[in-house]
Design an enzyme around this catalytic site. Structure first.
Site, PDB file in Angstrom:
ATOM      1  N   GLY A  12       0.747  -1.233  -0.455  1.00 20.05           N
ATOM      2  CA  GLY A  12      -0.099  -0.018   0.405  1.00 20.05           C
ATOM      3  C   GLY A  12       0.858   0.786   0.011  1.00 20.05           C
ATOM      4  O   GLY A  12       0.758   2.282  -0.768  1.00 20.05           O
ATOM      5  N   ASN A  13       2.113   1.156   0.915  1.00 18.55           N
ATOM      6  CA  ASN A  13       2.487   2.322   0.777  1.00 18.55           C
ATOM      7  C   ASN A  13       3.576   2.817  -0.547  1.00 18.55           C
ATOM      8  O   ASN A  13       3.722   4.196  -0.687  1.00 18.55           O
ATOM      9  CB  ASN A  13       3.761   2.843   1.575  1.00 18.55           C
ATOM     10  N   LYS A 130     -13.545 -10.040   5.205  1.00 21.83           N
ATOM     11  CA  LYS A 130     -12.865  -9.333   5.244  1.00 21.83           C
ATOM     12  C   LYS A 130     -13.685  -7.450   4.461  1.00 21.83           C
ATOM     13  O   LYS A 130     -14.915  -7.625   3.721  1.00 21.83           O
ATOM     14  CB  LYS A 130     -12.152  -9.109   3.501  1.00 21.83           C
ATOM     15  N   LYS A 214      -3.234  -9.601  -2.661  1.00 21.97           N
ATOM     16  CA  LYS A 214      -2.129  -9.314  -3.633  1.00 21.97           C
ATOM     17  C   LYS A 214      -1.065 -10.447  -3.457  1.00 21.97           C
ATOM     18  O   LYS A 214      -0.233 -10.949  -4.700  1.00 21.97           O
ATOM     19  CB  LYS A 214      -2.005  -8.195  -3.501  1.00 21.97           C
ATOM     20  N   LYS A 276       1.999 -12.464   3.730  1.00 31.37           N
ATOM     21  CA  LYS A 276       3.047 -12.480   3.007  1.00 31.37           C
ATOM     22  C   LYS A 276       3.811 -13.495   3.306  1.00 31.37           C
ATOM     23  O   LYS A 276       4.570 -13.837   1.838  1.00 31.37           O
ATOM     24  CB  LYS A 276       4.250 -11.265   3.264  1.00 31.37           C
TER      25      LYS A 276
HETATM   26  P1  ADP Z   1       1.636  -4.515   2.094  1.00 33.32           P
HETATM   27  O1  ADP Z   1       0.664  -3.219   2.034  1.00 33.32           O
HETATM   28  O2  ADP Z   1       2.548  -3.896   1.927  1.00 33.32           O
HETATM   29  O3  ADP Z   1       0.689  -5.598   1.832  1.00 33.32           O
HETATM   30  P2  ADP Z   1       0.801  -4.395   5.469  1.00 33.32           P
HETATM   31  O4  ADP Z   1       0.004  -3.085   6.123  1.00 33.32           O
HETATM   32  O5  ADP Z   1      -0.141  -5.447   4.464  1.00 33.32           O
HETATM   33  O6  ADP Z   1       1.327  -3.916   4.201  1.00 33.32           O
HETATM   34  O7  ADP Z   1       1.596  -5.935   5.661  1.00 33.32           O
HETATM   35  C1  ADP Z   1       2.997  -5.032   5.998  1.00 33.32           C
HETATM   36  C2  ADP Z   1       2.898  -4.905   7.846  1.00 33.32           C
HETATM   37  O8  ADP Z   1       2.887  -6.336   8.512  1.00 33.32           O
HETATM   38  C3  ADP Z   1       4.124  -4.131   8.393  1.00 33.32           C
HETATM   39  O9  ADP Z   1       4.387  -2.289   8.292  1.00 33.32           O
HETATM   40  C4  ADP Z   1       4.217  -3.994   9.764  1.00 33.32           C
HETATM   41  O10 ADP Z   1       3.705  -3.194  10.067  1.00 33.32           O
HETATM   42  C5  ADP Z   1       3.342  -5.673  10.242  1.00 33.32           C
HETATM   43  N1  ADP Z   1       3.826  -6.864  10.516  1.00 33.32           N
HETATM   44  C6  ADP Z   1       3.049  -7.037  11.601  1.00 33.32           C
HETATM   45  N2  ADP Z   1       3.917  -8.722  11.448  1.00 33.32           N
HETATM   46  C7  ADP Z   1       5.456  -8.546  11.707  1.00 33.32           C
HETATM   47  C8  ADP Z   1       6.366  -9.203  11.839  1.00 33.32           C
HETATM   48  N3  ADP Z   1       6.144  -9.792  12.184  1.00 33.32           N
HETATM   49  N4  ADP Z   1       6.983  -8.408  11.011  1.00 33.32           N
HETATM   50  C9  ADP Z   1       7.548  -7.553  10.381  1.00 33.32           C
HETATM   51  N5  ADP Z   1       6.448  -6.947  10.347  1.00 33.32           N
HETATM   52  C10 ADP Z   1       5.401  -7.367  10.602  1.00 33.32           C
HETATM   53 MG    MG Z   2      -1.259  -5.866   2.698  1.00 25.78          MG
END
Ligand code: ADP
Ligand code: MG
Length: 314
Positions: A12-13, A130, A214, A276
């Site tokens: 998202g960022n 969701k 995604k 992820k």
């Molecule tokens: P994106 O839009 O990239 O999919 P998300 O917010 O869905 O972003 O996922 C990324 C976020 O997951 C990170 O910014 C962090 O806050 C969070 N996160 C949760 N668990 C972990 C972890 N174990 N290590 C690192 N980040 C984590």
């Molecule tokens: Mg995400």
């Protein structure tokens, strides 16, 4: 030497900053910064496919439709997803096209409106999770549910909302076209995880109200297209154990077995980091010897030089 083939999943960022308006102008401005990294990765001779998120974008399209519902026909969720793929892809095409020209890298960029087949019997449909769109009163929610078949849930005391399932991506419909393009063109595909469709017995496709993750769609793509690297770009430079706790420990690399153990121990938040890791594990399990990298957009180039990021391998 054959170029490295990379599937890039943008978080998202890469498209919007938290706290900024989700306007078209703002999005294009952020994307102009994002594509600097992507253009540099391309300039170094890599072949790229780009998958991007669409959470806030499709959310706003759905909202706008609900608010304007008295005046214009309300578009179903699959159509809203297609719209978001279109305008996000358009912005990336425009910005990345320019960044590539500036680097003297002559590679065309094109967006594919992408359908992804899901299984109507996917267990996710028994448990939609969701929330999307507006908040409604209980009575309105009952009426919507009756009229449209949407499941409605109470969302953290703020009212009732539609909820949709997040099923597994099974097959990318436009895959053969992507495969043709991949050698010569940067393809933007499966935006927002792809438009979820189900395949009828006679082979026709039907859009369905669901949201595909995604990162899982990017994993599917990387596998099918035989990419060398699945690169998931998000907000953090590295995946961590005990994330956000005093004993947080960043991970440089982990095997599939280690990743599975950490998942079981609950180190990765569902809905953010967990999908992820699942996406990375799925890809390297099916492709021994290949690797998945999770890092931030800003560290993407250094991560490809093995200097940072979290690497998952089999
Ligand atoms: P994106 O839009 O990239 O999919 P998300 O917010 O869905 O972003 O996922 C990324 C976020 O997951 C990170 O910014 C962090 O806050 C969070 N996160 C949760 N668990 C972990 C972890 N174990 N290590 C690192 N980040 C984590
Ligand atoms: Mg995400």
């Amino acid at each position: 030497m054959r170029p490295t083939r990379i599937v890039l999943a943008l978080g998202g960022n890469a498209l919007l900053r938290k706290g900024s308006p989700a306007s078209a102008e703002e999005q294009l401005k952020i994307i102009y910064q994002t594509v600097q990294y992507i253009a540099e990765i391309s300039r170094r001779g890599n072949e790229l496919a780009i998958v991007h998120g669409n959470g806030p974008q499709v959310g706003n399209i759905v909202l706008a439709g609900e608010i304007a519902g008295e005046t214009v026909p309300v578009m179903p969720l699959d159509v809203c997803g297609a719209m978001s793929q279109g305008y996000i892809g358009y912005h990336i095409q425009q910005a990345l096209g320019y960044a590539l020209i500036q680097k003297n890298r002559r590679v065309p960029v094109v967006t594919i409106v992408t359908q992804v087949i899901v299984d109507e019997n996917d267990p996710a449909f028994d448990n939609p999770s969701k929330p999307i769109g507006l908040f409604y009163s209980k009575q309105e929610a009952d009426e919507i549910s009756k009229a449209t078949g949407y499941k409605m849930v109470e969302d953290a005391g703020r009212g009732w909302r539609k909820v949709v399932a997040s099923p597994m991506p099974k097959r990318i419909v436009e895959f053969s076209c992507l495969k043709e393009l991949w050698d010569t063109t940067i393809v933007i595909t499966a935006g927002g995880g792809g438009i979820p469709v189900v395949e009828e017995e006679d082979g026709t496709l039907r859009g369905i109200a669901a949201v595909i993750d995604k990162d899982l769609a990017a994993s599917r793509l990387a596998n099918d297209i035989e990419a060398d690297v699945l690169m998931i770009l998000t907000e953090v430079d590295k995946v961590a154990l005990n994330y956000n706790k005093p004993n947080q420990q960043d991970i440089d690399h982990m095997t599939v077995q280690e990743a599975e153990k950490y998942m079981e121990e609950g180190h990765f938040a569902p809905g953010s980091m967990l999908p992820k890791i699942q996406a990375a594990v799925m890809y390297v399990k099916d492709n021994p010897g290949k690797k998945a990298i999770i890092t931030s957009l800003f560290k993407s180039i250094e991560a490809l030089e093995n200097k940072t990021g979290t690497v998952i391998y089999s």
